[in-house]
Design an enzyme around this catalytic site. Structure first.
Site, PDB file in Angstrom:
ATOM      1  N   ASP A   1      47.012  11.937  44.667  1.00 27.17           N
ATOM      2  CA  ASP A   1      47.653  13.419  44.708  1.00 27.17           C
ATOM      3  C   ASP A   1      47.334  14.468  43.941  1.00 27.17           C
ATOM      4  O   ASP A   1      46.929  14.362  42.824  1.00 27.17           O
ATOM      5  CB  ASP A   1      49.220  12.944  44.319  1.00 27.17           C
ATOM      6  CG  ASP A   1      50.020  14.146  44.607  1.00 27.17           C
ATOM      7  OD1 ASP A   1      50.892  14.461  45.543  1.00 27.17           O
ATOM      8  OD2 ASP A   1      50.027  15.240  43.675  1.00 27.17           O
TER       9      ASP A   1
ATOM     10  N   TYR B 100      46.492  22.829  40.954  1.00 25.71           N
ATOM     11  CA  TYR B 100      45.841  22.074  39.787  1.00 25.71           C
ATOM     12  C   TYR B 100      44.509  22.363  39.422  1.00 25.71           C
ATOM     13  O   TYR B 100      43.923  22.012  38.405  1.00 25.71           O
ATOM     14  CB  TYR B 100      46.187  20.618  40.136  1.00 25.71           C
ATOM     15  CG  TYR B 100      47.475  20.066  40.339  1.00 25.71           C
ATOM     16  CD1 TYR B 100      48.456  20.826  40.290  1.00 25.71           C
ATOM     17  CD2 TYR B 100      47.486  18.721  41.115  1.00 25.71           C
ATOM     18  CE1 TYR B 100      49.813  20.041  40.488  1.00 25.71           C
ATOM     19  CE2 TYR B 100      48.649  18.104  41.243  1.00 25.71           C
ATOM     20  CZ  TYR B 100      50.018  18.920  41.015  1.00 25.71           C
ATOM     21  OH  TYR B 100      51.086  18.534  41.359  1.00 25.71           O
TER      22      TYR B 100
ATOM     23  N   LYS C 258      48.665  20.172  48.284  1.00 28.34           N
ATOM     24  CA  LYS C 258      49.789  20.915  48.402  1.00 28.34           C
ATOM     25  C   LYS C 258      49.463  22.378  48.450  1.00 28.34           C
ATOM     26  O   LYS C 258      48.440  22.812  47.723  1.00 28.34           O
ATOM     27  CB  LYS C 258      50.616  20.948  47.123  1.00 28.34           C
ATOM     28  CG  LYS C 258      51.111  19.448  46.724  1.00 28.34           C
ATOM     29  CD  LYS C 258      52.016  19.321  45.714  1.00 28.34           C
ATOM     30  CE  LYS C 258      52.038  17.879  45.107  1.00 28.34           C
ATOM     31  NZ  LYS C 258      50.516  17.551  44.376  1.00 28.34           N
TER      32      LYS C 258
ATOM     33  N   HIS D 212      54.362  23.598  48.216  1.00 34.31           N
ATOM     34  CA  HIS D 212      54.500  23.045  46.945  1.00 34.31           C
ATOM     35  C   HIS D 212      55.798  23.347  46.251  1.00 34.31           C
ATOM     36  O   HIS D 212      56.393  22.743  45.816  1.00 34.31           O
ATOM     37  CB  HIS D 212      53.060  23.748  45.870  1.00 34.31           C
ATOM     38  CG  HIS D 212      53.131  22.859  44.850  1.00 34.31           C
ATOM     39  ND1 HIS D 212      51.860  22.713  44.084  1.00 34.31           N
ATOM     40  CD2 HIS D 212      53.735  22.226  43.899  1.00 34.31           C
ATOM     41  CE1 HIS D 212      52.021  21.920  43.292  1.00 34.31           C
ATOM     42  NE2 HIS D 212      53.204  21.545  42.902  1.00 34.31           N
TER      43      HIS D 212
END
Length: 274
Positions: free
Chosen positions: A46, A51, A76, A109
């Site tokens: 994931d 990120y 996401k 997200h």
């Protein structure tokens, strides 16, 4: 090399119930963590645009040497990219970074009040039709918003904060009733479960740690997956070493009693939680 994983089967797809979360992993650490996880036996990875590690995750996937079709890969779409004209270019950039032609799961997200949900979902479903994602889902959606999303098409997954101190029972039951996979992030409550006396006592019966008991708790539940983060190989191995024992009904009852509605992730843009 590894024991058989617990697998969730939903909408004709097999999803390993235990995956690797990569939030706050960056640079070489992210790359090495993904490669090591695949070597250990993880098949569910994931990541997310925000990120800022999709490129590193992509390199880790390549370095791991596992066939792409054997991996369940999630990313996401970040809040700034959910406008209909931004979804596609952002997803195509994610695919380039991940060095893959498709992801298995593409999530919104966080809910965004200023962009109509149906407009974002329409773009995601177009990408699904084109084969750029196998499934569409959401993240951080309470029941009311998940119910709204389901009116626009098949929602595969809702990824939310969930751990023994935040059991999200109503949301979990809603997902189970509607065939939506619930994936738990921050499942170890940012390390808080490690010293929990109840989890430690339960673990002692099986030669397991409190954290391993917490992760096993998720595997005992239908329609639930869990994605703990780990950087070091020892932690990756410990998190994966949960397939050789089961919790009793009494254990599950004791763990359920730990729920105190303790939410650790609550940014200013969060929706009205259940």
């Amino acid at each position: 090399m590894s024991p058989q994983q617990t697998v969730r089967i939903l909408q004709n797809s097999r999803v390993p119930a235990l995956g690797l979360g990569t939030w706050q992993l960056s640079g070489r650490a992210a790359e090495d963590s993904v490669a090591a996880a695949l070597d250990i036996g993880y098949r569910h990875i994931d990541t997310a645009q925000i990120y800022e590690n999709e490129a590193e995750v992509g390199r880790g996937l390549r370095a791991g040497g596992t066939p792409r079709e054997s991996i369940f890969l999630t990313t996401k779409v970040w809040m700034s990219q959910v406008a209909p004209d931004r979804v596609r270019p952002s997803v195509e950039e994610s695919l380039r970074k991940l060095q893959t032609e498709y992801v298995d799961l593409l999530l919104i997200h966080w809910p965004v009040k200023d962009v109509p949900l149906e407009a974002t979902l329409a773009e995601l479903f177009r990408l699904q039709h084109e084969g750029k994602t196998r499934h569409v889902g959401v993240s951080n959606f309470p029941i009311a918003l998940l119910e709204a999303a389901l009116k626009h098409g098949p929602i595969f997954n809702n990824q939310v904060e969930r751990h023994p101190y935040l059991a999200q029972t109503r949301l979990t039951h809603f997902c189970q009733a509607h065939g939506v996979l619930l994936t738990a992030y921050s499942p170890l409550a940012r390390g808080k479960v490690s010293d929990d006396p109840v989890l430690t006592e339960i673990g002692a019966q099986y030669g397991k740690t409190a954290a391993q008991v917490a992760l096993r708790w998720f595997l005992e539940q239908d329609g639930v997956a869990v994605i703990p983060k780990a950087a070091k190989r020892a932690h990756l191995e410990a998190n994966f070493n949960i397939f050789d024992f089961s919790l009793s009904a009494e254990d599950m009852t004791r763990i359920a009693a730990l729920d105190r509605g303790q939410r650790l992730i609550h940014p200013g843009w969060a929706p009205a939680w259940d």
